[in-house]
Design an enzyme around this catalytic site. Sequence first.
Site, PDB file in Angstrom:
ATOM      1  N   ASP A  54       2.000  -4.612   9.879  1.00  0.00           N
ATOM      2  CA  ASP A  54       0.981  -5.215   9.027  1.00  0.00           C
ATOM      3  C   ASP A  54       1.372  -5.007   7.575  1.00  0.00           C
ATOM      4  OD1 ASP A  54      -1.220  -6.247   7.815  1.00  0.00           O
ATOM      5  OD2 ASP A  54      -2.674  -4.879   8.731  1.00  0.00           O
ATOM      6  N   GLU A 101       1.972  -9.139  10.691  1.00  0.00           N
ATOM      7  CA  GLU A 101       0.774  -9.723  10.084  1.00  0.00           C
ATOM      8  C   GLU A 101       0.977  -9.960   8.597  1.00  0.00           C
ATOM      9  OE1 GLU A 101      -2.899  -7.642  10.780  1.00  0.00           O
ATOM     10  OE2 GLU A 101      -2.225  -6.945  12.755  1.00  0.00           O
TER      11      GLU A 101
END
Length: 309
Positions: free
Chosen positions: A156, A182
């Site tokens: 992420d 992400e």
Amino acid sequence: MTLALYRYQLPFTQPLTFHGKVEVAREGLLVRINDGWGEIAPLPGFSKESLQQAEAEALATLAALAAGETPNPVLPSVQFGLDCARRKWPKQRNPLPEPYPLIQGSPQELLRNWKAWLHRTPNKAKLKVARYPMRDELALIRLLCDRLPSLKLVLDANQGWTREEAWTFCGHLDPNRIEYLEDPCADFADIAFVANRTGMPVALDELLAQGKPWEPIPQLRALVLKPTLLGSLANCEALIARAHELRLKVIISSCFESDLGLNQLFHLAGEWAPEQAPGLDTRRWMAGNLLGEDGKPDLSRLEQLYSRD
């Protein structure tokens, strides 16, 4: 009609950094409508609104309800909290896959203590990246992949890289060991460019909450939904319908809510994405709870801001 609004503060077990700002505690609001409860907790650095703005709108909304009006709040955290407070929650039917661990901290610390984080040797873990020097983060990823051959990582980046930085980072990784990355960049065009050039599987998260345009690409694997940031439950359900249409995974993810909010997100994950492990491994960072032994908010741990019976 019983209406009430409370403020809470829960210390973190250690200081956490959100978009460059260090926080030592989680602050938010709990709203009550009759016997229903909801959490209104904008996440600093991620939410469009501040806690003060959310509090002002929540108070105005409750006053309108008390006057018999039909208010329409516009702030996402307020929409989410009020929807939860008014919702009739069905019973949880099937157990969810166990939430995967969230690994957070400096690469040097994690390189020393990775066994403590992954002592159960999970098949999946989430690691925050784009926060420290790239060489250090890549060294940590290589170690985890070498020591745990069955491990797949969710990375992420929280939109932390430029197109060139994301391209460089992904070029050093084996895409087969990454479940998805992400939001490597702030704009979808850059994300698509990097994914196309490197073959890296990607997912969208903050970009959804920001309302930025996106479209399906071959490397897109999942939509990560943070209801606290997205707002109304209807908005979340529209994104879920779009994900199903495109055969994308749906991951329900938290924003460091209290135990009340996390419990509700757990139930929503069971309804919306029962086959996917949710991203709800944030409770470990909280030094306390708001719910009592009866499963209801303990009012002694809250500061009352509004009440009407």
